[in-house]
Motif scaffolding. Sequence first.
Motif, short mmCIF file in Angstrom:
data_model
loop_
_atom_site.label_atom_id
_atom_site.label_comp_id
_atom_site.label_asym_id
_atom_site.label_seq_id
_atom_site.Cartn_x
_atom_site.Cartn_y
_atom_site.Cartn_z
N ASN A 168 1.07 -0.98 0.09
CA ASN A 168 -0.05 -0.17 -0.18
C ASN A 168 0.81 1.12 0.15
O ASN A 168 1.93 1.59 0.82
CB ASN A 168 -0.72 0.06 1.15
CG ASN A 168 -1.62 -1.20 1.07
OD1 ASN A 168 -2.17 -2.15 1.92
ND2 ASN A 168 -2.63 -1.02 0.35
N GLU B 170 -7.28 -3.49 -7.77
CA GLU B 170 -7.70 -4.73 -6.79
C GLU B 170 -9.35 -5.43 -6.57
O GLU B 170 -10.12 -4.99 -5.80
CB GLU B 170 -7.59 -3.62 -5.30
CG GLU B 170 -5.98 -3.57 -5.21
CD GLU B 170 -6.00 -2.99 -3.66
OE1 GLU B 170 -7.16 -3.69 -2.63
OE2 GLU B 170 -5.04 -3.23 -3.45
N GLY C 198 -6.90 3.42 0.56
CA GLY C 198 -8.04 1.92 1.36
C GLY C 198 -7.23 0.90 2.48
O GLY C 198 -8.18 1.35 3.18
N GLY C 199 -6.09 0.47 2.06
CA GLY C 199 -5.24 0.11 3.28
C GLY C 199 -5.46 1.03 4.08
O GLY C 199 -5.28 0.84 5.77
N SER D 262 -9.33 -6.75 3.45
CA SER D 262 -9.31 -6.61 2.23
C SER D 262 -8.50 -5.70 1.64
O SER D 262 -8.55 -6.45 -0.09
CB SER D 262 -10.77 -6.92 1.83
OG SER D 262 -11.32 -5.23 2.29
N GLN D 263 -8.60 -4.51 1.85
CA GLN D 263 -8.16 -3.51 1.08
C GLN D 263 -6.05 -3.76 1.09
O GLN D 263 -5.89 -2.96 1.04
CB GLN D 263 -7.87 -1.99 1.32
CG GLN D 263 -9.50 -2.10 1.09
CD GLN D 263 -9.87 -2.23 -0.22
OE1 GLN D 263 -9.75 -1.41 -1.09
NE2 GLN D 263 -11.43 -2.97 -0.70
N LEU D 264 -5.57 -4.57 2.02
CA LEU D 264 -4.56 -4.42 2.42
C LEU D 264 -3.00 -5.46 1.86
O LEU D 264 -3.88 -6.10 1.54
CB LEU D 264 -4.11 -4.47 3.98
CG LEU D 264 -4.83 -3.85 5.00
CD1 LEU D 264 -5.19 -4.44 6.44
CD2 LEU D 264 -3.51 -2.76 5.09
#
Lengths: 270, 286
Positions: free
Chosen positions: A39, A163, B149-150, B175-177
């Motif tokens: 990220n 994603e 998101g993360g 889910s976003q990580l």
Amino acid sequence: MTELHLTNVSFSYPDGTKALENLTLSVASGERVAIVGQNGAGKTTAVKLMNGLLKPTEGTVLVGDWDTKNHTTAQVSRKVGYVFQNPDDQIFHNDVESEVRFGPKNMGFEPERVDALTTWAMKLCGISEFAEENPYNLPYSVRKFVTIASVLAMDSDIIILDEPTAGQDKIGLQVLGNLLRVLEEKQKSVITITHDMEFVTDYFTRIIVMANRQLVADDNAQKVFYNTEVLERSMLKPPAVAQMAKLLDFSPGILSKQQLIKAILAQRSL
Amino acid sequence: MTAMIDLKNVSYRYPVSDDSVLKNISFSIEKGKFTAIIGNNGSGKTTLCNTIRGFVPHFYKGDLDGEVIIDNTKITDYQLGQLGEKVGYVFQNPFIQVSGVKDNVFEEVAYGLENLGVPVEEIKVRVEEVLKLVKIEYLRDKNPFELSGGQRQRVALASIIVMDPEILVIDEPTSQLDPIGTQQIFEIIRLMKERGKTIVLVEHKMDLIAEYADDLLVMHKGELVMQGPVRDVLADPAFEKYQIQYPHVTEIALQLQKSGIPLSFLPIRDEELAEALNRTGVAVHD
């Protein structure tokens, strides 16, 4: 058929925050590419530059023979469809079918083509049964497929999925895999950002690794996931199979479950 | 054994819906246990979470049959606010959890405690501690809406942990990580478990569930079809028919078994594969 060329592309936000540094890469027409990295590595910035949502601060982004600097995002998005990371940033209709239909209709396609593309995209994304449903009554993972269908229905040459694997169950991952195969048959280029390394090894050969706003590797899966330096620099975890193969002392290179099973069976029969 | 969460014959139907999303569900979760709810999307996992935190039926209305008992008190006897203190809920979608009334992460995390009337000095101490724990100190002055998101997913978790609820219900927190961020979240959950919290987690990442969780609840089309310790559920041949991902190592082991390789036990963690193979290996025994 549209090629994509990024040459020495950097991007900084107006407040000076650097989000991407000196990225050079090309995606051939019909090619399938995965972008992986932590990220904050710059993945989403990179793809937003590809469809003109962001314009480079330095360097050039060529979509076919268009320099994105000289075209509006609306123009570029006809060639490069981008599925947002967060489906709720994208959905704005009260039922699934209208959401999917909006894109092709807005492009000015013939009504028959709009119908055909809408039906095709919903079917490919496994959401035909929800055509009448309000997208916000559907689970997050299904809403994601609504947004993917909306972009596929626009029939652009290049498709970017940000994603798509987030929150997907086994069935959702199978739908995605099938979708990638169909798009390949149709000669579409697909660029996918994902954190799911198993999904990457199952469906992609070319992998772009990013870390700290820069490109760290652009290579095939075998080379990336067995390159300790790349893994450390990008803080990537190799797929589970590679970790198991290492624990079992197999020589490097094993990535898929089938390869590992074959290797174990071969060892047994010695 | 003290049951912290106890459901007896629970069925639930959303208003204006014809079908029940939860069908006759009964289970009991002991205090301090880490239970993962798994099942394919649409199987009723999130609704089940909403039942445990009282949003079903307090907020969503609809028809709830059966009994939901949290810490020895029927859910219908709680005010929603009281339940909010007892059951911390981390939303599946971090994009909607952020309150929207605070303009930096520090204040966002402090918001819940402010609403509970906790003294300012104590709030500061607790928020500092949690920012450190969740590794988001560097985000303290950022606007929650400018986060990725993360990052938002971590802020969402922090704003619940800081309230120190006895029960944590966490809906797909990773889910976003990226993989390392995901691992860190599981480490934080483990830490919460060590502090005696009861944890209910919805998650698809089976490798991590196998590593961290105690028990599994398997949902399928609104029914609770399997329950028990993680290892037992995965070893039960019935698991396969629900089309849920196995841990990757388990999937490989099962295929090896089908190819005629005997296993001494069914591995659920990567490091167990060698052991499962060697113990039965020809070279070892003969």
